[in-house]
Scaffold this motif. Structure first.
Motif, PDB file in Angstrom:
ATOM      1  N   UNK A   1       2.386  -1.416  -1.718  1.00 56.12           N
ATOM      2  CA  UNK A   1       2.572  -0.948  -0.355  1.00 56.12           C
ATOM      3  C   UNK A   1       3.625  -1.839   0.288  1.00 56.12           C
ATOM      4  N   UNK A   2       4.597  -1.235   0.944  1.00 56.16           N
ATOM      5  CA  UNK A   2       5.640  -2.022   1.611  1.00 56.16           C
ATOM      6  C   UNK A   2       5.610  -1.726   3.100  1.00 56.16           C
ATOM      7  N   UNK A   3       5.367  -2.757   3.883  1.00 57.90           N
ATOM      8  CA  UNK A   3       5.427  -2.616   5.339  1.00 57.90           C
ATOM      9  C   UNK A   3       6.838  -3.038   5.728  1.00 57.90           C
TER      10      UNK A   3
ATOM     11  N   UNK B   1       2.729  -5.535  -0.580  1.00 56.13           N
ATOM     12  CA  UNK B   1       1.326  -5.765  -0.951  1.00 56.13           C
ATOM     13  C   UNK B   1       1.056  -5.122  -2.300  1.00 56.13           C
ATOM     14  N   UNK B   2       0.273  -5.785  -3.131  1.00 53.25           N
ATOM     15  CA  UNK B   2      -0.123  -5.179  -4.406  1.00 53.25           C
ATOM     16  C   UNK B   2      -1.456  -5.768  -4.841  1.00 53.25           C
ATOM     17  N   UNK B   3      -2.343  -4.903  -5.259  1.00 51.49           N
ATOM     18  CA  UNK B   3      -3.640  -5.353  -5.770  1.00 51.49           C
ATOM     19  C   UNK B   3      -4.433  -6.141  -4.742  1.00 51.49           C
ATOM     20  N   UNK B   4      -4.274  -5.787  -3.463  1.00 52.51           N
ATOM     21  CA  UNK B   4      -5.056  -6.457  -2.430  1.00 52.51           C
ATOM     22  C   UNK B   4      -4.477  -7.782  -1.990  1.00 52.51           C
ATOM     23  N   UNK B   5      -3.349  -8.170  -2.598  1.00 50.95           N
ATOM     24  CA  UNK B   5      -2.740  -9.451  -2.239  1.00 50.95           C
ATOM     25  C   UNK B   5      -1.340  -9.222  -1.671  1.00 50.95           C
ATOM     26  N   UNK B   6      -0.851 -10.238  -0.995  1.00 55.43           N
ATOM     27  CA  UNK B   6       0.525 -10.202  -0.536  1.00 55.43           C
ATOM     28  C   UNK B   6       1.401 -10.650  -1.701  1.00 55.43           C
TER      29      UNK B   6
ATOM     30  N   UNK C   1       2.880 -15.152   0.185  1.00 58.81           N
ATOM     31  CA  UNK C   1       2.625 -14.553  -1.131  1.00 58.81           C
ATOM     32  C   UNK C   1       1.406 -15.198  -1.778  1.00 58.81           C
ATOM     33  N   UNK C   2       0.546 -14.373  -2.357  1.00 59.71           N
ATOM     34  CA  UNK C   2      -0.647 -14.874  -3.029  1.00 59.71           C
ATOM     35  C   UNK C   2      -1.884 -14.817  -2.167  1.00 59.71           C
ATOM     36  N   UNK C   3      -1.704 -14.690  -0.852  1.00 56.88           N
ATOM     37  CA  UNK C   3      -2.871 -14.607   0.020  1.00 56.88           C
ATOM     38  C   UNK C   3      -3.359 -13.165   0.127  1.00 56.88           C
ATOM     39  N   UNK C   4      -4.572 -12.994   0.625  1.00 53.78           N
ATOM     40  CA  UNK C   4      -5.140 -11.659   0.781  1.00 53.78           C
ATOM     41  C   UNK C   4      -4.281 -10.831   1.747  1.00 53.78           C
ATOM     42  N   UNK C   5      -4.160  -9.559   1.422  1.00 51.52           N
ATOM     43  CA  UNK C   5      -3.335  -8.681   2.257  1.00 51.52           C
ATOM     44  C   UNK C   5      -4.142  -8.192   3.457  1.00 51.52           C
TER      45      UNK C   5
ATOM     46  N   UNK D   1      -7.097  -4.519   5.254  1.00 53.27           N
ATOM     47  CA  UNK D   1      -7.928  -5.546   4.624  1.00 53.27           C
ATOM     48  C   UNK D   1      -7.772  -5.382   3.124  1.00 53.27           C
ATOM     49  N   UNK D   2      -7.412  -6.437   2.461  1.00 49.83           N
ATOM     50  CA  UNK D   2      -7.137  -6.423   1.020  1.00 49.83           C
ATOM     51  C   UNK D   2      -6.182  -5.283   0.658  1.00 49.83           C
ATOM     52  N   UNK D   3      -5.178  -5.098   1.466  1.00 44.39           N
ATOM     53  CA  UNK D   3      -4.139  -4.115   1.161  1.00 44.39           C
ATOM     54  C   UNK D   3      -4.497  -2.688   1.510  1.00 44.39           C
TER      55      UNK D   3
END
Lengths: 421, 382
Positions: B24-26, B46-51, B347-351, B372-374
Motif C-alpha cells: 500500500x502506498x500513501x 506499507x507491506x505485511x502490516x509494517x512500514x 521503516x520496520x515499525x508497525x503500519x 492499523x497494521x497496514x
C-alpha cells in the motif's frame, strides 16, 4: 511493633531529606540579608534601621553593624517593617492533602494553593489537625487523633513539619458525656500512677535494688496523658462560656498540666482564676457571645477581653473568625487578615505590642514551638515577613515572606495584588 | 510431534495463501515522522502490516494499492498510555502479579470510538490499590484477545497517595522485594534429590527495582510526588518509571521534577493560577523545565474524539509542536513498552497511521483514515 519500626524509618527518611535540602550547596552556607528596615523583634523591642542576617534556615544576627559575608543576597528594605512571620494558632484544611492519614507528616501538601495565599498574608506557621474541614470536635476529639504545627514552606516537604503531635484535644471534658469525663479523669489518674511507678523503678535501679530482668513499666495507651503531665504537650479545650472555663480550670488545677482554652468569650469575667491556673487562651476579639440575662454574674462577650486578660497577666493568641483561607464569602474575617483581628483587640484597649505578640510569639507558645518561631532572635528559624507599614494597619500589605530562610512570596512578582501595582 | 512447529506451519500457510500481498502506498502527504523530522510531500510504503519505506522519493512498486493523500497530513497513530477501556468493569483486584491481559475484553463496543479518534495502541492498566498489577499494550482491532495483544507486561502500575497507610504499604513491598533480590544473589541451596528446582515466577516489584520492568505511578496532587520520593529515598531509584499526573497542578512542581528530568503523563488541559486570571500551560512549563511529557487522553470514549483538539489548544497557548506531537505518539508508546514497534513513522515499525485533512494544530483537522497494521480500520465517509 511494625508501626513503630515504620515511624523510626520515617524519622530516618526525614533526617536524610533534611540533609538533601541543602545538597545544592553542601559545604557553602547561603546568606541572605534584609538591610535597613525597622526590625520588630517582638521579644526585644523595635530596632530601627537594622540588618537581619540569615544563614541557611536560621537567623544569624540582628543589628546595626552586621558584617555581611561574601556572596550574601541583599534585600534593601529601608522604610519597611521587618517582623516575624505570623503564627496561626488554629486552622482548618491548611496544607494537608486529600487522603485520610494516620500521621500528618505523611499527608502534607506543600503545593496547596491556600499556602500561597497564607504566605501572601504573612503567615509562616500554623496549627493543623488530621482530617480536613469539619469542626474541630468531630475530627480530632480524643487522644487518638493527631495534630501538628507546620510551616507554609511552599514547594518544600523538607522542613514543613515542625512538630507532631502538637496538642491533645480534651474538649470532651467540657462538652462530652459524664462517661467521657470519667474516662479523662481516670486516664490522668492512671498516668500519674504510671509516672510514680516509673520513678520508683528508676530509683530502685539506680540504687541497685531492681530485680535482675526487671523491665520499666510501659505507658501504652496513656502515653499522651503522661506527656501532658510532664508538660511536653498541651491540652486544648474549647471553652467559650464562663461555665466551660470553670470546668476546664477544675481539671487543670487538679492535675496541673499545660492547657490552652480555645474560643474564650467570657474569660474576661474570670481573669484572675485563669491567671492562677497558668493556662493560655486563644480568642477572636470580634466574636460575639450573647449575655445570659438570667445569671447573676457578668456574662457575654466583650471587646475589652484581650485588654482585661493582659492586665491579669494571662497570655493569649488571636485567631480570626474563620480559621481557614476563605476564598468566598465576606473578606476580612479569615486567615488572610490575621493582623486585623489582632487590631480589634487594640480597639478594645490592648496595647499594640501585646496585640502583635498574640499573632507571633504567644501563638507560638500556644503551639509549643516558641523556641523556634514567633520572634526575631539570633538562632531562631528565619521565618520573616517584610511589611510596607504598621503590622496592625488595615492598609498594610506583605512585601516579602521568608520561610526557613527561603523567599517564598514576593508581592512584586505575585499576581495576587496586581490591582495595587 | 513437535508443538513449536505448528505456529510455524500456520504462518507459512498464511503467507502462501496471500502470495505477494500487495503493498500500500500513501502518496502526496505531508509526513510527520516524529523521530525523523517532517517530509513536506512524500510517500509511505506499507507491506505485511509494517512500514517498508518513508520518504520524498519512494519507488512505488507495480500492483501497489495507492492511497492518494495530497494535501493531507500523515502521522503515527496516537497511543493511549493508560486506560481502562477494554478492561473488566468490575475492576481487577489488587495484586502486583496480576496482569491485565486476563481482563482484556474483545467484545466491548468502545473500540470503534477509539479508532475513530486516531488511537491505534492502548495500554490497559489494572486498577485498585497502591500496587494493582501489570498493564498490557493492545491494538483496538481483532476478535480475540490474542489478535489484540501487542505487549505484556507493559508496566507495573502504582497508585500513590499522601497517607501513612499507602506510604507504609509501598515501603514494605519494596523492602520485601529488595530482600528477595539480596537472597537471590546468594548461591541457591542444593535442590532435594529427585526433584529439580523450579524457577520462581519473577516478582514484578523486584523487576521494577532492578529496572527490568517499567513502573507507572499515578499521582493526583504534586505533593504526592514528593512523598513518593520520600518512600524511594532508601532504595536505588529505578530509571524505568513514569509519573501519571491526574491534574494540571503539577506545573507547581516543575523545578523539582524538571531537575530530575522526570517522565510525566498528563492530561492535555491548561491550568489556571488560582484566584487570578493568569492561565498556565502546565504541559509547556513542565517540558521547558526539563520533563518529558506525554499526554493522557482520558478514559471516557466520548471524550476521545476531542483529544487532538485539546492538544491543538495547548499548542495555540504556546506548547512547542514537536513536544505536542511526541506527547501523543512516541512518549506514550515508550511508556507502554512498545516504543520499538509503534509511535513513529519509520521503516520496520508497525503500519499504524493517521491521515488528517489539515495541519494537526489548526484545531479543525479531521481524521480521514486510520491504518492499523497496514489495514484501514476507519475511514471518514464523505
Amino acid at each position: 511493633m511494625k508501626a513503630i519500626n515504620y515511624q523510626l524509618a520515617a524519622i530516618g527518611i526525614l533526617a536524610v531529606t533534611g540533609v538533601g535540602a541543602q545538597e545544592s550547596s553542601p559545604a557553602k552556607p547561603s546568606y541572605v540579608a534584609l538591610i535597613g528596615g525597622d526590625v520588630e523583634t517582638v521579644t526585644d523591642g523595635l530596632r530601627r534601621g537594622a540588618t537581619v542576617l540569615i544563614k541557611d534556615d536560621k537567623i544569624l544576627e540582628i543589628g546595626r553593624d552586621v558584617d555581611l559575608p561574601e556572596g550574601t543576597v541583599r534585600y534593601d528594605v529601608t522604610g519597611k517593617i521587618v517582623a516575624p512571620g505570623f503564627v496561626a494558632a488554629e486552622t482548618r484544611g491548611l496544607g494537608l492533602g486529600r487522603a485520610r492519614s494516620q500521621k500528618i507528616a505523611d499527608a502534607l501538601d506543600p503545593y496547596q494553593d491556600t499556602i500561597q495565599l497564607a504566605l501572601a498574608s504573612g503567615i509562616t506557621s500554623a496549627y493543623v489537625e488530621s482530617g480536613s474541614g469539619g469542626t474541630f470536635e468531630d475530627r480530632t476529639e480524643g487522644v487518638s487523633a493527631t495534630s501538628a504545627v507546620i510551616k507554609m514552606s511552599y514547594g518544600n516537604l523538607d522542613g514543613m513539619l515542625v512538630r507532631e503531635p502538637a496538642a491533645v484535644n480534651l474538649s470532651s471534658w467540657i462538652s462530652g458525656t459524664a462517661a467521657q469525663r470519667y474516662q479523662i479523669r481516670e486516664s490522668f489518674r492512671k498516668a500519674q500512677e504510671f509516672i510514680e511507678k516509673l520513678k520508683d523503678h528508676e530509683s530502685r535501679k539506680a540504687a541497685g535494688k531492681a530485680r535482675p530482668n526487671e523491665q520499666p513499666p510501659k505507658a501504652d495507651a496513656l502515653e499522651l496523658y503522661v506527656q501532658l503531665l510532664r508538660g511536653e504537650i498541651a491540652a486544648r479545650m474549647r471553652a467559650p462560656t464562663a461555665d466551660a472555663t470553670f470546668a476546664a480550670l477544675a481539671l487543670i488545677n487538679e492535675f496541673r498540666f499545660k492547657a490552652v482554652l480555645l474560643d474564650v468569650c467570657e474569660a474576661w469575667t474570670m481573669p484572675e482564676e485563669i491567671s492562677r491556673a497558668d493556662c493560655l487562651c486563644v480568642m477572636t476579639p470580634r466574636r460575639k457571645w450573647p449575655q445570659d440575662k438570667a445569671s447573676n454574674r457578668p456574662s457575654g462577650s466583650s471587646i475589652e477581653q484581650a485588654a482585661i486578660l493582659r492586665r491579669a497577666g494571662v497570655r493569649f493568641a488571636v485567631v480570626p473568625l474563620a480559621a481557614w483561607i476563605d476564598t468566598g464569602g465576606i473578606a476580612g474575617r479569615d486567615l488572610q487578615t490575621l493582623p486585623i483581628e489582632a487590631a480589634f483587640a487594640v480597639r478594645g484597649g490592648l496595647d499594640e505590642r501585646t496585640a502583635l505578640a498574640s499573632i507571633t510569639i504567644t501563638a507560638a507558645e500556644v503551639l509549643g514551638v516558641s523556641h523556634r518561631v514567633g520572634s526575631l532572635e539570633a538562632g531562631k528559624d528565619a521565618d520573616i515577613v517584610v511589611l510596607n507599614g504598621d503590622p496592625l494597619d488595615y492598609r498594610t500589605l506583605v512585601d516579602l515572606t521568608f520561610v526557613n530562610g527561603r523567599l517564598l512570596y514576593d508581592r512584586s512578582k505575585s499576581p495576587f495584588y496586581d490591582h495595587l501595582k | 510431534m513437535r508443538y513449536w512447529a505448528i505456529p510455524a506451519i500456520l504462518w507459512a500457510i498464511q503467507e502462501d495463501s496471500t502470495p505477494g500481498e500487495p503493498a500500500v502506498a500513501i502518496t502526496g502527504a505531508r509526513i510527520l515522522t516524529v523521530t525523523k523530522g517532517e517530509i513536506v510531500k512524500g510517500t509511505i510504503l506499507l507491506r505485511g502490516g509494517k512500514i517498508e519505506a518513508v520518504g520524498a522519493d519512494v519507488q512505488i512498486p507495480d500492483h501497489a494499492i495507492v492511497v492518494r493523500a495530497a494535501d493531507w497530513v500523515a502521522l503515527p497513530g496516537f497511543v493511549h498510555p493508560y486506560t481502562r477501556i477494554g478492561g473488566s468493569a468490575s475492576g481487577s483486584g489488587s495484586k502486583p502479579a496480576h496482569v491485565a491481559k486476563d481482563e482484556l475484553n474483545p467484545a466491548r463496543d468502545d473500540y470503534r470510538a477509539v479508532v475513530r479518534s486516531g488511537f491505534t495502541t492502548l495500554a490497559l492498566y489494572p486498577n485498585g490499590g497502591p500496587l494493582s498489577g501489570q498493564s498490557i499494550a493492545y491494538k483496538p482491532r481483532g476478535v480475540t484477545r490474542e489478535q489484540m495483544m501487542l505487549h505484556s507486561p507493559a508496566y507495573l502500575r502504582m497508585n500513590m497517595e499522601a497517607s501513612t497507610a499507602v506510604k507504609q504499604q509501598l515501603q514494605s513491598a519494596f523492602e520485601a522485594a529488595r530482600r528477595a533480590i539480596e537472597a537471590s544473589k546468594k548461591p541457591p541451596a542444593p535442590a532435594p534429590p529427585g526433584k529439580p528446582a523450579e524457577p520462581a515466577a519473577p516478582d514484578p516489584i523486584a523487576q521494577f527495582l532492578k529496572g527490568e520492568l517499567r513502573g507507572v505511578i499515578e499521582l493526583t496532587q504534586p505533593a504526592e510526588y514528593l512523598h513518593f520520593r520520600q518512600v524511594m529515598q532508601e532504595f536505588d531509584d529505578p530509571a524505568q518509571k513514569l509519573f501519571l499526573a491526574l491534574t494540571p497542578e503539577f506545573y507547581r512542581a516543575k523545578d523539582v521534577m524538571g531537575a530530575r528530568k522526570e517522565r510525566l503523563l498528563m492530561r492535555p488541559e491548561p491550568a489556571a493560577e488560582p484566584y487570578t486570571r493568569a492561565p498556565v500551560n502546565a504541559a509547556a512549563e513542565l517540558a521547558e523545565a526539563g520533563c518529558e511529557v506525554g499526554f493522557l487522553p482520558g478514559d471516557n470514549p466520548s471524550e476521545l474524539p476531542a483529544f487532538l483538539f485539546r492538544v491543538a489548544r495547548l499548542v495555540k497557548l504556546g506548547l512547542a509542536r514537536e513536544t505536542a506531537l511526541k506527547a501523543m505518539t512516541i512518549v506514550p508508546a515508550q511508556a507502554a513498552g512498545v516504543g520499538d514497534r509503534v509511535g513513529s513513522l519509520e521503516p520496520g515499525k508497525d503500519a499504524d497511521i493517521v491521515l488528517l485533512d489539515a495541519d494537526p494544530w489548526t484545531g479543525t483537522a479531521r481524521i480521514m483514515k486510520v491504518f492499523i497494521d497496514g489495514k484501514i480500520e476507519f475511514e471518514l465517509k464523505p
